[in-house]
Scaffold this active site. Structure first.
Site, PDB file in Angstrom:
ATOM      1  N   LEU A  18       0.828  -1.204   0.000  1.00 23.13           N
ATOM      2  CA  LEU A  18       0.000   0.000   0.000  1.00 23.13           C
ATOM      3  C   LEU A  18       0.862   1.254   0.000  1.00 23.13           C
ATOM      4  O   LEU A  18       0.585   2.216  -0.714  1.00 23.13           O
ATOM      5  CB  LEU A  18      -0.943   0.005   1.210  1.00 23.13           C
ATOM      6  CG  LEU A  18      -1.919   1.185   1.244  1.00 23.13           C
ATOM      7  CD1 LEU A  18      -2.834   1.177   0.035  1.00 23.13           C
ATOM      8  CD2 LEU A  18      -2.747   1.188   2.518  1.00 23.13           C
ATOM      9  N   LYS A  19       1.926   1.220   0.799  1.00 26.40           N
ATOM     10  CA  LYS A  19       2.837   2.373   0.835  1.00 26.40           C
ATOM     11  C   LYS A  19       3.350   2.689  -0.571  1.00 26.40           C
ATOM     12  O   LYS A  19       3.297   3.818  -1.034  1.00 26.40           O
ATOM     13  CB  LYS A  19       4.013   2.060   1.755  1.00 26.40           C
ATOM     14  CG  LYS A  19       5.083   3.113   1.768  1.00 26.40           C
ATOM     15  CD  LYS A  19       6.365   2.586   2.402  1.00 26.40           C
ATOM     16  CE  LYS A  19       7.468   3.623   2.330  1.00 26.40           C
ATOM     17  NZ  LYS A  19       7.204   4.795   3.160  1.00 26.40           N
ATOM     18  N   GLY A 425      20.389  18.897  17.136  1.00 25.83           N
ATOM     19  CA  GLY A 425      21.238  17.729  16.896  1.00 25.83           C
ATOM     20  C   GLY A 425      21.412  17.380  15.436  1.00 25.83           C
ATOM     21  O   GLY A 425      22.513  17.355  14.915  1.00 25.83           O
ATOM     22  N   CYS A 509       5.632   4.285   7.419  1.00 25.45           N
ATOM     23  CA  CYS A 509       5.710   3.120   8.300  1.00 25.45           C
ATOM     24  C   CYS A 509       6.960   3.222   9.164  1.00 25.45           C
ATOM     25  O   CYS A 509       7.951   3.812   8.749  1.00 25.45           O
ATOM     26  CB  CYS A 509       5.802   1.838   7.478  1.00 25.45           C
ATOM     27  SG  CYS A 509       4.392   1.610   6.386  1.00 25.45           S
ATOM     28  N   HIS A 687       9.075  22.188  11.251  1.00 29.29           N
ATOM     29  CA  HIS A 687       8.130  21.353  10.519  1.00 29.29           C
ATOM     30  C   HIS A 687       7.739  21.986   9.198  1.00 29.29           C
ATOM     31  O   HIS A 687       7.112  21.350   8.363  1.00 29.29           O
ATOM     32  CB  HIS A 687       6.883  21.102  11.360  1.00 29.29           C
ATOM     33  CG  HIS A 687       7.185  20.340  12.610  1.00 29.29           C
ATOM     34  ND1 HIS A 687       7.466  20.966  13.799  1.00 29.29           N
ATOM     35  CD2 HIS A 687       7.296  19.021  12.844  1.00 29.29           C
ATOM     36  CE1 HIS A 687       7.729  20.061  14.713  1.00 29.29           C
ATOM     37  NE2 HIS A 687       7.634  18.870  14.161  1.00 29.29           N
ATOM     38  N   CYS A 719      13.235  21.748  16.999  1.00 24.41           N
ATOM     39  CA  CYS A 719      13.610  20.323  16.961  1.00 24.41           C
ATOM     40  C   CYS A 719      14.776  20.148  15.996  1.00 24.41           C
ATOM     41  O   CYS A 719      15.325  21.137  15.489  1.00 24.41           O
ATOM     42  CB  CYS A 719      12.383  19.501  16.529  1.00 24.41           C
ATOM     43  SG  CYS A 719      12.614  17.721  16.700  1.00 24.41           S
TER      44      CYS A 719
HETATM   45  N1  GLN Z   1      18.505  15.023  18.361  1.00 24.46           N
HETATM   46  C1  GLN Z   1      17.393  14.671  17.548  1.00 24.46           C
HETATM   47  C2  GLN Z   1      17.465  15.422  16.224  1.00 24.46           C
HETATM   48  O1  GLN Z   1      17.898  16.507  16.221  1.00 24.46           O
HETATM   49  C3  GLN Z   1      16.081  14.963  18.234  1.00 24.46           C
HETATM   50  C4  GLN Z   1      14.894  14.526  17.415  1.00 24.46           C
HETATM   51  C5  GLN Z   1      13.555  14.604  18.126  1.00 24.46           C
HETATM   52  O2  GLN Z   1      13.379  15.322  19.052  1.00 24.46           O
HETATM   53  N2  GLN Z   1      12.581  13.870  17.662  1.00 24.46           N
HETATM   54  O3  GLN Z   1      17.062  14.933  15.202  1.00 24.46           O
HETATM   55 ZN    ZN Z   2      12.351  17.256  18.816  1.00 24.94          ZN
END
Ligand code: GLN
Ligand code: ZN
Length: 755
Positions: A18-19, A425, A509, A687, A719
């Site tokens: 499916l993917k 990171g 997935c 995001h 993030c």
């Molecule tokens: N250290 C990870 C990164 O920078 C943290 C990812 C996360 O918080 N989901 O990708």
């Molecule tokens: Zn994060």
């Protein structure tokens, strides 16, 4: 004999058919007809597999091209107007994934699983109307194959409880009556086509519900019951016990009730006494959330107890919940040691287990042997690991001195400016990085060539960070496929399967590692990469680790000991890594815990216990270092209110959190609670491909400064940057550094003025 049943089968296909079809369709490589055909084949395969295994109640409408909650949106006619257009598929995928300027609908985690559903949007004056096409077609499609299925639908009350109106809870009272009307029509049409049972999912019955909900459930289900004549309603609950809602559930006018006995075993006696004599009990005995082979002898004993009380004609046996949450077929795993393979069971094997439980005089010897083996296997049990856990003392869970002492020691060592800048990171995982990994796996490049490629990327990432004058650097995590899998491959006690894919959302997935045994680390896992990176710069480099709670939460975890014991083993293995990073000269180590919050139990009464051990595990992993070593942690969500005290109790020297996406929503929390340690509220929403400018980041920081003293504030993104492109990351981070500079200018002056 009891009836065998299933609540839902994985829809992605054993080889992720499916993917592949979805992605080809979205990339215009296959036609809509071809996509539809793929769906049809997967359904047929699943139905046949279950029929051949001897399952009596086989589900239909458990299939979905994207998400079953989104399918429900269509079924009840709740498509937000902005998505409506003549092409049904186009409308569907626009809601799921967005389309040009139209953003996708919000997505969130399905209860405490890693599956994400699309959050329905209910307008204030929402009108509902029935579109039963999908469920009726699937029922007929199976019938044409000679299989009479049990349609699965998401119940009306849970549907509304999972929905939002303008981003807030739905006013259930305002909508339930009309929605129930639509469900009545639906049930009537399923009755007419001859469905013997309908599975109506009300998972919200395992949550803490307010007293008003009881009446809502009663009113709604009384109407539903009147809509059908021959069809029987099986109300399904899963992921927990009914607890306070047990008497409500047993009083509803339904013919059957499904209970998750893997998580509510303690409730069985109460349930057996409460269930009225006309009602069938569907016993969820085979764990639909985990990959362990069922202890069939134990299940049989449980079953016998239920049958003795109710009579076998009133008993259905099934998985605890839909099998959506486990991989499809263990038989496809060719590289697993036979011993370990004998402990496991994926969806197809679970179906066989359920069938076996309804057979008279079935042979349980394989299951018995596996249970015995898991108790004693030296692959699983390691005395040294168990003993080490026994010898931890209270001191193992705390740093030597309190934060203020640590802070001045760290400041002396690191000499960071006001508003220090850093990232979370990862840097962009470009197609070249991924191609190098594929090439290594295929053997077309050597390990050395692969490592050289990674080192070149690390070097570039460091030059860039130096060039823009970032204060605390990262190596970029290029060598990691995934923040959990990387460690699972290196730690002992884990299996990483080849095909153990589980749907996360849509075509996405994940392949959760399997924790089968006592966990330990036999050699350093990240030290080489981090020391290489540190050797290239005089600026402080952060060592980068995934925390124990997050590794636990994103894996399938052994079920033969408490979660917290497994988590502590993980914490000790990570502690060794933290100490090794320190010895190798890293002055800062970050231990990410993005999953800490989503690990929260579904019922409030269980929160404290969870938070208590989760925080302890983090502290156990972080407390082996000297005071002058700075421990960071990172979390990417902004709803902190209820758990802020536990987050503070983790006692990380610095925490970075998501904040920009929610426009510093978390600051609310800091009005009431003054967070003791340093904190970096994200100023860059990673995001989105959008590149934020300096002034908007500054605005966010100025906002944060109202609640958090400047000495505590760091400047960083929400993030990691691995899903972004370098073209986006470079200008955004430059702007972020500018933002920190501007703040320093303004607020350093202020200090002088105040002095
Ligand atoms: N250290 C990870 C990164 O920078 C943290 C990812 C996360 O918080 N989901 O990708
Ligand atoms: Zn994060």
């Amino acid at each position: 004999m009891a009836i065998s049943s299933n609540l839902g089968f994985p829809r992605i296909g054993a080889k992720r058919e499916l993917k592949k079809a979805l992605e080809n369709f979205w990339n215009k490589k296959i036609s809509q007809e071809e996509l539809i055909e793929t769906g049809k084949n997967i359904r047929a395969q699943n139905w046949k597999l279950q029929a051949e295994a001897g399952i009596n109640h086989i589900p239909c409408n458990d299939f979905s091209f994207y998400d079953h909650v989104l399918d429900t949106v269509i079924m009840v006619g709740a498509i937000p107007e902005r998505y409506l257009n003549a092409d049904e598929f186009d409308t569907y995928f626009a809601m799921a994934r967005g389309k040009s300027t139209l953003k996708a609908m919000e997505m969130t985690k399905w209860f405490d699983t890693n599956y994400h559903y699309i959050v329905p949007e209910i307008a204030h004056k929402q009108k509902f109307s029935l579109n039963a096409k999908k469920v009726l077609n699937e029922f007929k499609e199976a019938l044409a194959l000679g299989i009479k299925t049990r349609p699965v639908i998401l119940g009306p009350v849970s549907f509304l409880l999972l929905s939002k109106t303008d981003g807030n809870h739905v006013d259930i009272n305002a909508h339930i009556e009309q929605l129930t009307e639509v469900y009545c029509q639906l049930l009537k049409s399923l009755d007419e086509v001859g469905a013997e049972w309908i599975q109506i999912d009300e998972p919200c019955l395992v949550l803490d519900l307010n007293s008003e909900m009881e009446q809502i459930y009663k009113n709604s289900y009384e109407k539903l019951a009147r809509a059908i004549s021959k069809t029987k309603l099986l109300l399904t609950t899963y992921f927990g016990s009914l607890a306070n809602n047990l008497s409500l559930a047993t009083k509803l006018p339904i013919q059957g009730l499904h209970v998750d006995l893997t998580r509510a075993a303690h409730e069985l006696d109460t349930l057996l006494n409460a269930i009225p004599s006309h009602m069938t009990l569907s016993a969820g005995i085979v764990d639909g959330r985990n990959v362990w082979r069922n202890d069939l002898s134990k299940s049989k004993t449980l079953l016998k107890k239920i049958e003795d009380k109710l009579g076998s004609e009133r008993v259905i046996i099934g998985p605890s919940c839909s099998l959506l949450h486990v991989p499809v077929d263990l038989d496809t795993e060719k590289n697993l040691a036979n011993e370990a393979k004998a402990w496991l069971s994926f969806a197809k094997q679970k179906i066989a287990e359920i069938a076996l439980l309804t057979e008279a005089n079935a042979d349980f010897s394989k299951s018995d042997a596996s249970v015995q083996q898991r108790k004693t296997s030296t692959l699983i049990h390691n005395d040294a690991v168990k003993e080490r856990l026994q010898t931890t003392t209270e001191d193992s869970y705390k740093r030597k001195n309190n934060f203020s002492i640590r802070r001045s020691l760290q400041q002396k060592k690191l000499n960071l400016p006001l508003f220090p800048t850093t990232t979370i990171g990862s840097f962009p995982q470009t197609s070249e990085v991924r191609a190098a990994r594929v090439a290594l796996k295929a053997g077309s490049i050597s390990q050395v060539e692969y490592e050289n490629k990674m080192k070149a990327d690390i070097k570039d990432a460091i030059s860039f960070q130096e060039e823009i004058q970032m204060d605390v650097l990262v190596h970029g995590e290029f060598e990691r496929t995934d923040m959990v899998e990387y460690f699972a491959q290196k730690l002992k006690g884990f299996i990483v399967s080849e095909y153990g894919w589980v749907q996360s959302y849509g075509s996405r997935c994940v392949r959760p590692p399997i924790i089968f045994g006592d966990i330990y680390r036999d050699k350093p896992m990240t030290v080489e990469w981090s020391t290489f990176a540190q050797s290239l710069t005089k600026k402080p480099m952060k060592g980068m680790l995934t925390g124990p709670v997050t590794i636990l939460k994103w894996s399938f975890v052994r079920d033969d000991q408490p979660l917290e014991t497994t988590c502590k083993q993980l914490a000790l293995a990570l502690r060794d890594e933290v100490v090794d990073l320190e010895s190798a000269g890293l002055a800062i180590v970050q231990i990410d815990e993005p999953a800490l919050r989503e690990g929260m139990p579904l019922k409030k009464k269980d929160w404290n216990h969870y938070l208590d051990w989760a925080v302890k595990c983090f502290r156990l992993s972080a407390s082996g270092v000297k005071d002058e070593t700075q421990i960071h942690t990172h979390m990417c969500y902004s709803e902190f209110n209820e758990i802020i005290k536990s987050i503070a109790a983790m006692d990380a020297d610095v925490i970075s959190i998501e904040a920009s996406r929610s426009n510093m929503e978390l600051l609310q929390t800091f009005k009431e609670f003054s967070y003791p340690n340093d904190i970096g509220p994200g100023v860059y929403d990673i995001h989105s491909p959008r590149i934020p400018n300096e002034s908007e980041m500054e605005e966010l920081m100025v906002n944060a400064l109202k609640y958090i003293p400047k000495e505590k504030l760091w400047v960083n993104p929400d993030c990691g940057l691995k899903t972004r492109k370098w073209e986006e990351v470079k200008p955004a981070l430059k702007a972020m550094i500018e933002c920190a500079r501007a703040l320093r200018k303004q607020y350093a002056k202020e200090k002088v003025a105040n002095a």
